[in-house]
Design an enzyme around this catalytic site. Sequence first.
Site, PDB file in Angstrom:
ATOM      1  N   TYR A 141       0.837  -1.203   0.000  1.00 13.92           N
ATOM      2  CA  TYR A 141       0.000   0.000   0.000  1.00 13.92           C
ATOM      3  C   TYR A 141       0.872   1.254   0.000  1.00 13.92           C
ATOM      4  CZ  TYR A 141      -2.721   3.803   2.038  1.00 13.92           C
ATOM      5  OH  TYR A 141      -3.287   5.029   2.287  1.00 13.92           O
ATOM      6  N   ILE A 205      -6.214  -6.726  19.180  1.00 12.54           N
ATOM      7  CA  ILE A 205      -4.937  -6.018  19.142  1.00 12.54           C
ATOM      8  C   ILE A 205      -3.942  -6.929  18.444  1.00 12.54           C
ATOM      9  CG2 ILE A 205      -3.009  -5.124  20.498  1.00 12.54           C
ATOM     10  CD1 ILE A 205      -4.989  -4.340  22.660  1.00 12.54           C
ATOM     11  N   TYR A 206      -3.333  -6.430  17.369  1.00 14.41           N
ATOM     12  CA  TYR A 206      -2.392  -7.249  16.603  1.00 14.41           C
ATOM     13  C   TYR A 206      -0.960  -6.934  17.039  1.00 14.41           C
ATOM     14  CZ  TYR A 206      -6.415  -8.419  13.767  1.00 14.41           C
ATOM     15  OH  TYR A 206      -7.643  -8.872  13.351  1.00 14.41           O
ATOM     16  N   GLY A 281       4.029  -6.046   7.934  1.00 15.47           N
ATOM     17  CA  GLY A 281       4.012  -4.719   7.327  1.00 15.47           C
ATOM     18  C   GLY A 281       3.581  -3.595   8.234  1.00 15.47           C
TER      19      GLY A 281
END
Length: 323
Positions: A141, A205-206, A281
């Site tokens: 992106y 929550i990542y 990412g």
Amino acid sequence: MNYLVTGGAGYIGGTVSRLLLERGHRVTVYDNLCHSKKDALPSSATFVEGDIADADLLSRTLRNGKFDGVLHFAALIEAGESMKRPDIYFRNNTAGTLTLLECMQQTGTQRLVFSSTAACYGEPKRAPIEETDELRPTNAYGESKLLSEYMMRWFAERMGLRYAALRYFNVAGAIPGYGEAHEPESHLIPLILDTALGLRDNIRIYGEDYPTKDGTCVRDYVHVADLAEAHLLAMDSLATQESAIYNIGNGQGFTVREVIDSARRVTGREIPVIVEARRPGDPAVLVASSAKIQRELGWAPKFDQLDAILATAWEWHQKLRAV
């Protein structure tokens, strides 16, 4: 003035369109409605339903409209998705922007304000980030947007384009009657607010092992109304400057857990949390320095407190979900 707004049925493009109309400008929204609906359009705007890749329709729209400038928001925006499908991000965001630039050149439309992203910086070496810092995107992106910026630079140098690229960070909040409503929704704050309303069981929550104060990612949140104002200032500036790149943010960083805690204060709800693994990412910290646009264009955020930003989002979100 008369402006074309690509992606003007979206969250940010729709807010900018409304502000332009409020200031007395004419607006044509060009959107394929892939992530929005017709009822999101400003009632007094002209609407053209079309894809940014449709060179014939885009050229015809630009030629017939005789626009003073273009504000370009039409893009795919999910960093996580871009790591799974980089092809569609380069096709839609980068190739689509090239089509727009070619059509502008063919029709004599020379002023462009471009919706860029902080993802151009990747994993920054310092915070806050300045416009002169290294550009090394960590997801497709960000790369798709950065490539678009590079193309604009060459169109400016060789073909007379005047452009401003605004690299902004996380956008939140709402204006009266209009706010964030992506389909499907993937942004943190509306997902948190859906959880507060009981429409989701929890918020995920990542990653909680980042090198930050509580282990969760840090992001800079700017209110959508402040961001819209920056776009109008940037367009006006193209009367006297040929090109510019500006960061837009409030200059403060908040962890994911701090955003959730703010939402708990604003909503008065519990908001359950589940922690999952990091997403590929995702940089640990993204915080903007907006000193350049403040110095050159006089922009400054009116909403500089996270609770105040979330309060406007919460008011909108309750009305949205009540429909």
